[in-house]
Design an enzyme around this catalytic site. Structure first.
Site, mmCIF file in Angstrom:
data_model
loop_
_atom_site.group_PDB
_atom_site.id
_atom_site.type_symbol
_atom_site.label_atom_id
_atom_site.label_comp_id
_atom_site.label_asym_id
_atom_site.label_seq_id
_atom_site.Cartn_x
_atom_site.Cartn_y
_atom_site.Cartn_z
ATOM 1 N N ASP A 167 -1.129 1.460 -5.645
ATOM 2 C CA ASP A 167 -0.811 0.882 -4.343
ATOM 3 C C ASP A 167 0.607 1.273 -3.885
ATOM 4 O O ASP A 167 1.541 1.263 -4.686
ATOM 5 C CB ASP A 167 -0.906 -0.646 -4.484
ATOM 6 N N GLU A 190 -1.459 5.986 -3.333
ATOM 7 C CA GLU A 190 -1.498 5.679 -1.897
ATOM 8 C C GLU A 190 -0.145 6.075 -1.298
ATOM 9 O O GLU A 190 0.888 5.479 -1.644
ATOM 10 C CB GLU A 190 -1.747 4.190 -1.652
HETATM 11 C C1 GLC Z 1 -1.527 -1.301 0.374
HETATM 12 C C2 GLC Z 1 -2.903 -1.904 0.361
HETATM 13 C C3 GLC Z 1 -2.935 -3.020 1.360
HETATM 14 C C4 GLC Z 1 -1.932 -4.065 0.954
HETATM 15 C C5 GLC Z 1 -0.545 -3.461 0.810
HETATM 16 C C6 GLC Z 1 0.374 -4.372 0.079
HETATM 17 O O1 GLC Z 1 -1.249 -0.671 1.565
HETATM 18 O O2 GLC Z 1 -3.871 -0.924 0.569
HETATM 19 O O3 GLC Z 1 -4.215 -3.582 1.490
HETATM 20 O O4 GLC Z 1 -1.898 -5.102 1.897
HETATM 21 O O5 GLC Z 1 -0.577 -2.267 0.064
HETATM 22 O O6 GLC Z 1 0.025 -4.436 -1.279
#
Ligand code: GLC
Length: 524
Positions: free
Chosen positions: A199, A262
């Site tokens: 994440d 991500e």
């Molecule tokens: C990422 C996740 C999202 C979440 C954020 C904070 O972007 O995909 O859903 O709210 O991180 O953890």
């Protein structure tokens, strides 16, 4: 020999919304297990499961209060082990979501950290003194609205949080934090998980002296307040790559595990997450198909820019949707979503599908009293619509649950569902299935070269080839009909957005209707 995460297809499961076996209106691990035969039938290779750890659910699981357990809502560690065993027995890999940037404010580490200034865990999080006037230490903003700092009254310092105040950011400069987090990753790797989707990887480390972020000169009020500053000191710091390298080194101690990151950054920055000598992430997520306007020339340019920017030997990937973004069928329309499916599954690079996109699910319609997402409540960009329950059948509850689900079922569930679409040769689901089957069968589509052919007006065309075969992909990203001249090439349509055109022989100039797209197996 290609690794499974290069040749394969990843399917994202948002666990709260996939299948509810326990009967509480929220999906669970037993629900996912019950749908493995479906995923096998669909032909995907791996599932990525959004967080299932214990969590107060301020951000629906992205606020973790224990990294080495399962939330009772979803089941138990034993249920997870059973799911993993079953998935592996069917040849499916399982990728867990890992959330290292922040914990929940209810994580025991944070409770200790905030308990006093001299607590041994104080330095596990980012604490700083107020400015002289009592204001937060700097101007950083939270992605979810408001300042990126919250004052802890009892100890008189602010803590940093890139997201909700219930999601305090860990201090990744502290070796003890790294050690604890790697131990959590190891816990799951030892149980046999096949990798992690990490994440907000680009957020992990912040400027050591907490300098103010500069104003964004291009900010426009239709953007969220977070975009009013350029997060140059709070994200994408050079030191993050050391952490990515360490995570990767841990995974490399196991066989064939994948590290997915991500990362929402422009392509030139994104590719740095592969790391020096590719000792970083295997797949820094490439979100261009989500972030770019749906225009043939823009998409073609983006594919080219990405292909050109990839370090030698780095493996590409493409994502069409996820739990944070409006669904593809709502972004571009249902017909274009079929064109998008053909694009996603014929591009060079690992595709990631978002649950429900294969049946053409659209964003749900959520009443204000049904709202769940904190981003929606704080800055008005709700992610609830793309998180509605998977539509399995026309039954009440769409086959997702027998009780009232946590988010409402899509209004079109009676027509748009797995059961109905399985029986319809021309459905989105069967289009996905044929495409996936073709991709699995043809090494040229999995691993072959990408050769751009044309991009003008609505049309986008490219070739995928290896020593065994050549495929021509022609996509009409608009509504109007065109002719597409293919010179001396000739071949047979193998998969088409409109299945009536499958098996058609083509040569010379191909008539392409609006919303048409096809994969053509070229004659040798
Ligand atoms: C990422 C996740 C999202 C979440 C954020 C904070 O972007 O995909 O859903 O709210 O991180 O953890």
């Amino acid at each position: 020999m290609a690794e499974w995460w290069q040749s394969g297809i990843v399917y994202q499961v948002y666990p709260r919304s996939f299948a509810d076996v326990s009967g509480d209106g929220i999906g669970d691990l037993a629900g996912i297990a019950s749908k493995l035969p479906y995923l096998e039938w669909l032909g995907v290779d791996a599932i990525w499961i959004s967080p299932v750890y214990p969590s107060p659910m301020a951000d629906h699981g992205y606020d973790v209060s224990n990294y080495v357990d399962i939330h009772p809502l979803f089941g138990s560690v034993a249920d997870f082990d059973a799911l993993l065993r079953d998935a592996h027995a069917r040849g499916l890999k399982v990728i867990l979501d890992f959330v290292p940037n922040h914990t929940s404010s209810e994580h025991p580490w944070f409770l200790e950290s905030r308990s006093s200034r001299d607590n041994p865990k104080r330095d596990w999080y980012l604490w700083a003194d107020p400015r002289a006037d009592g204001a937060p230490p700097n101007n950083w903003l939270s992605v979810f609205g408001g300042p990126g700092w919250t004052l802890d009254e009892s100890t008189g310092q602010y803590y940093c949080h890139a997201f909700l105040k219930e999601q305090p950011d860990l201090n990744w400069r502290n070796p003890e934090v790294r050690h604890a987090m790697y131990a959590a990753m190891k816990f799951w790797l030892d149980r046999g998980v096949d990798g992690f989707r990490v994440d907000v990887l680009w957020h992990l480390i912040k400027d050591a002296t907490f300098r103010d972020n500069p104003k964004n000169p291009d900010y426009s009020p239709d953007q969220t307040p977070y975009n009013s500053l350029l997060p140059v000191y709070s994200t994408d710091q050079p030191e993050v790559h050391e952490i990515v390298r360490e995570m990767r080194a841990l995974l490399d101690r196991y066989e064939s595990r994948v590290l997915i990151g991500e990362v929402y950054l422009p392509v030139q920055r994104l590719v740095t997450y592969y790391g020096v000598d590719q000792r970083g992430a295997h797949l820094p997520f490439n979100f261009q198909l989500i972030t770019l306007p749906w225009h043939a020339e823009r998409i073609a340019a983006a594919i080219g820019e990405y292909e050109g920017a990839l370090p030698v030997g780095a493996w590409p990937n493409w994502v069409l949707g996820n739990h944070d973004q409006p669904r593809i069928a709502s972004r571009v329309g249902r017909e274009q979503a079929r064109v998008a499916a053909i694009l996603l599954l014929t591009l060079r690079g690992t595709p990631t599908l978002y649950y429900g996109d294969e049946i053409g699910m659209r964003d749900g319609v959520i009443r204000p009293d049904e709202a769940e997402d904190p981003q929606g409540k704080n800055v008005g960009l709700s992610r609830d619509p793309q998180r509605t329950p998977m539509q399995w059948s026309a039954e009440p509850g769409a086959g997702f649950s027998t009780v009232k689900p946590w988010l409402p079922i899509g209004l079109d569930a009676e027509r748009c569902n797995v059961e109905v679409e399985r029986q319809d040769e021309r459905s989105s689901l069967n289009l996905y299935r044929r495409l996936i089957e073709l991709r699995r069968r043809e090494s040229a589509l999995q691993l072959g070269e990408y050769i751009p052919l044309a991009a003008s007006g609505d049309l986008l065309a490219f070739i995928r080839q290896d020593a065994s075969r050549r495929f021509l992909v022609v996509l009409n990203l608009g509504h109007h009909s065109h002719h597409f001249p293919i010179g001396d090439l000739r071949g047979e349509v193998v998969v088409a957005a409109d299945s009536f055109r499958e098996r058609e022989r083509v040569s010379g100039s191909i008539p392409v209707f609006g919303e048409d797209a096809f994969v053509i197996a070229l004659d040798h």
